[in-house]
Design a protein around this motif. Structure first.
Motif, PDB file in Angstrom:
ATOM      1  N   ARG A 292       3.796  -9.082  10.458  1.00  0.00           N
ATOM      2  CA  ARG A 292       2.476  -9.632  10.125  1.00  0.00           C
ATOM      3  C   ARG A 292       2.214  -9.569   8.621  1.00  0.00           C
ATOM      4  O   ARG A 292       1.674 -10.510   8.035  1.00  0.00           O
ATOM      5  CB  ARG A 292       1.381  -8.860  10.868  1.00  0.00           C
ATOM      6  CG  ARG A 292       1.381  -9.052  12.373  1.00  0.00           C
ATOM      7  CD  ARG A 292       0.162  -8.367  12.979  1.00  0.00           C
ATOM      8  NE  ARG A 292       0.144  -8.448  14.429  1.00  0.00           N
ATOM      9  CZ  ARG A 292      -0.841  -7.972  15.189  1.00  0.00           C
ATOM     10  NH1 ARG A 292      -1.879  -7.374  14.618  1.00  0.00           N
ATOM     11  NH2 ARG A 292      -0.798  -8.073  16.493  1.00  0.00           N
ATOM     12  N   TRP A 293       2.582  -8.463   8.005  1.00  0.00           N
ATOM     13  CA  TRP A 293       2.353  -8.290   6.571  1.00  0.00           C
ATOM     14  C   TRP A 293       3.186  -9.294   5.774  1.00  0.00           C
ATOM     15  O   TRP A 293       2.706  -9.884   4.801  1.00  0.00           O
ATOM     16  CB  TRP A 293       2.683  -6.854   6.183  1.00  0.00           C
ATOM     17  CG  TRP A 293       2.451  -6.481   4.747  1.00  0.00           C
ATOM     18  CD1 TRP A 293       3.356  -5.946   3.886  1.00  0.00           C
ATOM     19  CD2 TRP A 293       1.223  -6.578   4.003  1.00  0.00           C
ATOM     20  NE1 TRP A 293       2.787  -5.704   2.655  1.00  0.00           N
ATOM     21  CE2 TRP A 293       1.477  -6.089   2.701  1.00  0.00           C
ATOM     22  CE3 TRP A 293      -0.049  -7.042   4.311  1.00  0.00           C
ATOM     23  CZ2 TRP A 293       0.500  -6.045   1.705  1.00  0.00           C
ATOM     24  CZ3 TRP A 293      -1.034  -6.999   3.313  1.00  0.00           C
ATOM     25  CH2 TRP A 293      -0.752  -6.509   2.040  1.00  0.00           C
ATOM     26  N   ASN A 294       4.418  -9.521   6.196  1.00  0.00           N
ATOM     27  CA  ASN A 294       5.276 -10.506   5.524  1.00  0.00           C
ATOM     28  C   ASN A 294       4.686 -11.909   5.626  1.00  0.00           C
ATOM     29  O   ASN A 294       4.760 -12.704   4.678  1.00  0.00           O
ATOM     30  CB  ASN A 294       6.682 -10.495   6.133  1.00  0.00           C
ATOM     31  CG  ASN A 294       7.457  -9.241   5.777  1.00  0.00           C
ATOM     32  OD1 ASN A 294       7.072  -8.508   4.872  1.00  0.00           O
ATOM     33  ND2 ASN A 294       8.541  -8.987   6.495  1.00  0.00           N
ATOM     34  N   GLU A 295       4.107 -12.237   6.780  1.00  0.00           N
ATOM     35  CA  GLU A 295       3.524 -13.566   6.968  1.00  0.00           C
ATOM     36  C   GLU A 295       2.273 -13.755   6.117  1.00  0.00           C
ATOM     37  O   GLU A 295       1.956 -14.871   5.699  1.00  0.00           O
ATOM     38  CB  GLU A 295       3.188 -13.780   8.452  1.00  0.00           C
ATOM     39  CG  GLU A 295       4.421 -13.887   9.344  1.00  0.00           C
ATOM     40  CD  GLU A 295       4.060 -13.927  10.818  1.00  0.00           C
ATOM     41  OE1 GLU A 295       2.851 -13.712  11.140  1.00  0.00           O
ATOM     42  OE2 GLU A 295       4.955 -14.149  11.654  1.00  0.00           O
ATOM     43  N   PHE A 296       1.557 -12.677   5.862  1.00  0.00           N
ATOM     44  CA  PHE A 296       0.332 -12.762   5.067  1.00  0.00           C
ATOM     45  C   PHE A 296       0.637 -12.937   3.583  1.00  0.00           C
ATOM     46  O   PHE A 296      -0.077 -13.656   2.869  1.00  0.00           O
ATOM     47  CB  PHE A 296      -0.506 -11.493   5.278  1.00  0.00           C
ATOM     48  CG  PHE A 296      -1.811 -11.478   4.526  1.00  0.00           C
ATOM     49  CD1 PHE A 296      -2.916 -12.161   5.007  1.00  0.00           C
ATOM     50  CD2 PHE A 296      -1.927 -10.776   3.336  1.00  0.00           C
ATOM     51  CE1 PHE A 296      -4.119 -12.147   4.315  1.00  0.00           C
ATOM     52  CE2 PHE A 296      -3.126 -10.751   2.637  1.00  0.00           C
ATOM     53  CZ  PHE A 296      -4.228 -11.441   3.131  1.00  0.00           C
ATOM     54  N   LEU A 297       1.691 -12.299   3.110  1.00  0.00           N
ATOM     55  CA  LEU A 297       2.010 -12.313   1.685  1.00  0.00           C
ATOM     56  C   LEU A 297       2.611 -13.643   1.251  1.00  0.00           C
ATOM     57  O   LEU A 297       3.235 -14.358   2.033  1.00  0.00           O
ATOM     58  CB  LEU A 297       2.984 -11.184   1.350  1.00  0.00           C
ATOM     59  CG  LEU A 297       2.444  -9.755   1.471  1.00  0.00           C
ATOM     60  CD1 LEU A 297       3.550  -8.751   1.197  1.00  0.00           C
ATOM     61  CD2 LEU A 297       1.276  -9.535   0.509  1.00  0.00           C
TER      62      LEU A 297
END
Length: 387
Positions: A292-297
């Motif tokens: 999820r964090w990778n998709e947000f960045l």
């Protein structure tokens, strides 16, 4: 007649009654609609000239707000509009052919820093044809500091533009006379130069702000993380992340995630974080958090946190760690005497109302994220160097 006490104020021009010039402001029947986009910090400034323009012109709209809010509004910009902006590469408004005269003139009101920020951050303005004026005389706005001698106040620029677009319109000379009356009245005031412009003791300005802090707002991600409470004498690096929230400036994008814990949190820890056991029903494992964090960045993101320990939480669970700025270190270079983010908010008088990033809950993490966002926007608005 005795001079009115300074405490008595006219709430039309926001000047002391002894310096009120409202009766000198003419009513002008202009044909070209004027739209003024004003930075909210100018709204009640006693020397603001856009307020005089709004009072004088029959066809004039004034919208005052922070840049981030202006960006989300549908501005009343018509199909035949031009932007008056001192871009050295813009054509002169005086050279516009008669058959191409605009129906609406858009003007930005604020300090030079505010004007550049509004233009930079409002895509609606990028689509407008841009024109400039060529002042033949130095600006007369002698009661406020200007970038150079030929910089014009909003009133002077508006009058100059209307003289170019509709030279037969009556009342423009009288409007300039009212402006001169305000300026001269202030210059002759016995307290001008002392009480009116005195710098308060203890004021300071930041030094060496990171350039990346002033880049495109959408590349700045402000984050806050909660961790498991440490035991007495235990190194904080052993704490594991519990909650991670983030907000991308200039957008409505928000990241919020609770991480699954090996051991249930104590009632005291839950109360401290303003969470409940029910909140952890949707908590995720580390691997899902990574995804999820990778998709947000985004590739060029810069992460902004209040304390370096927040950034270390990402390292603890081996999550992606973008370039990072630490607010406590940035403010600590010139601002002393604060021990918490709450104290820093109070010292800087940073506004939480204008920066609140659409919180989904009332958790401690969300509240402190609000504070960090407020500090970042405060830095960019008040202290940022123009790029």
């Amino acid at each position: 007649m005795d001079e009115a006490p300074v405490s008595e104020r006219c709430y039309q021009c926001f000047r002391p009654m002894s310096l009120c010039f409202c009766e000198a402001i003419p009513r002008i029947d202009n044909r070209t609609d004027v739209l003024i986009l004003q930075h909210v910090r100018e709204r009640f400034h006693p020397f603001n000239s856009a307020r005089i323009v709004k009072r004088a012109l029959g066809k004039c709209q004034l919208i005052a707000d922070y840049t981030q809010r202006l960006r989300t509004q549908r501005l009343p910009i018509g199909p035949s509009s031009v932007l008056l902006y001192p871009d050295k590469n813009a054509p002169l408004l005086t050279e516009l052919p008669v058959g191409e005269l605009p129906q609406q003139l858009v003007i930005i009101d604020g300090t030079w820093h505010h004007a550049k920020t509004i233009f930079r951050d409002l895509p609606q303005l990028w689509q407008l044809p841009c024109f400039r004026l060529r002042p033949t005389h130095p600006g007369q706005y002698r009661i406020r500091r200007e970038p150079n001698a030929h910089s014009l106040s909003t009133l002077e620029a508006t009058v100059g533009a209307l003289r170019a677009l509709e030279p037969d319109t009556a009342g423009l000379d009288q409007l300039m006379s009212a402006f001169h009356k305000m300026v001269n009245g202030q210059l002759e005031h016995p307290e001008f130069g002392s009480a009116w412009r005195r710098k308060e003791p203890g004021q300071s300005r930041p030094r060496n702000l990171p350039r990346s802090l002033m880049q495109n707002a959408e590349s700045l991600v402000v984050a806050y993380g909660e961790a498991t409470p440490g035991k007495p004498g235990e190194n904080h690096r052993t704490s594991t992340p519990v909650s991670w929230v983030a907000y991308r400036l200039g957008t409505t994008e928000r990241f919020s995630c609770l991480l699954r814990q090996q051991q249930p949190l104590s009632d005291a820890a839950l109360a401290h974080m303003r969470l409940s056991l029910a909140d952890f029903e949707f908590a995720v494992a580390d691997d899902e958090f990574h995804q999820r964090w990778n998709e947000f960045l985004r590739p060029n993101d810069v992460l902004i946190v209040y304390h370096r320990r927040t950034f270390q939480l990402l390292r603890h669970i081996k999550a992606v760690q973008p370039r990072c700025l630490v607010l406590k270190s940035i403010f600590g270079k010139w601002r002393a005497g604060f021990r918490s983010i709450e104290e820093l908010i109070a010292i800087e008088s940073a506004s939480l109302v204008n920066s609140k990033p659409n919180c989904e809950n009332n958790s401690r993490a969300s509240q402190r994220l609000d504070m960090a966002v407020a500090l970042v926007e405060h830095l960019r608005t008040m202290y940022g160097k123009l790029q």
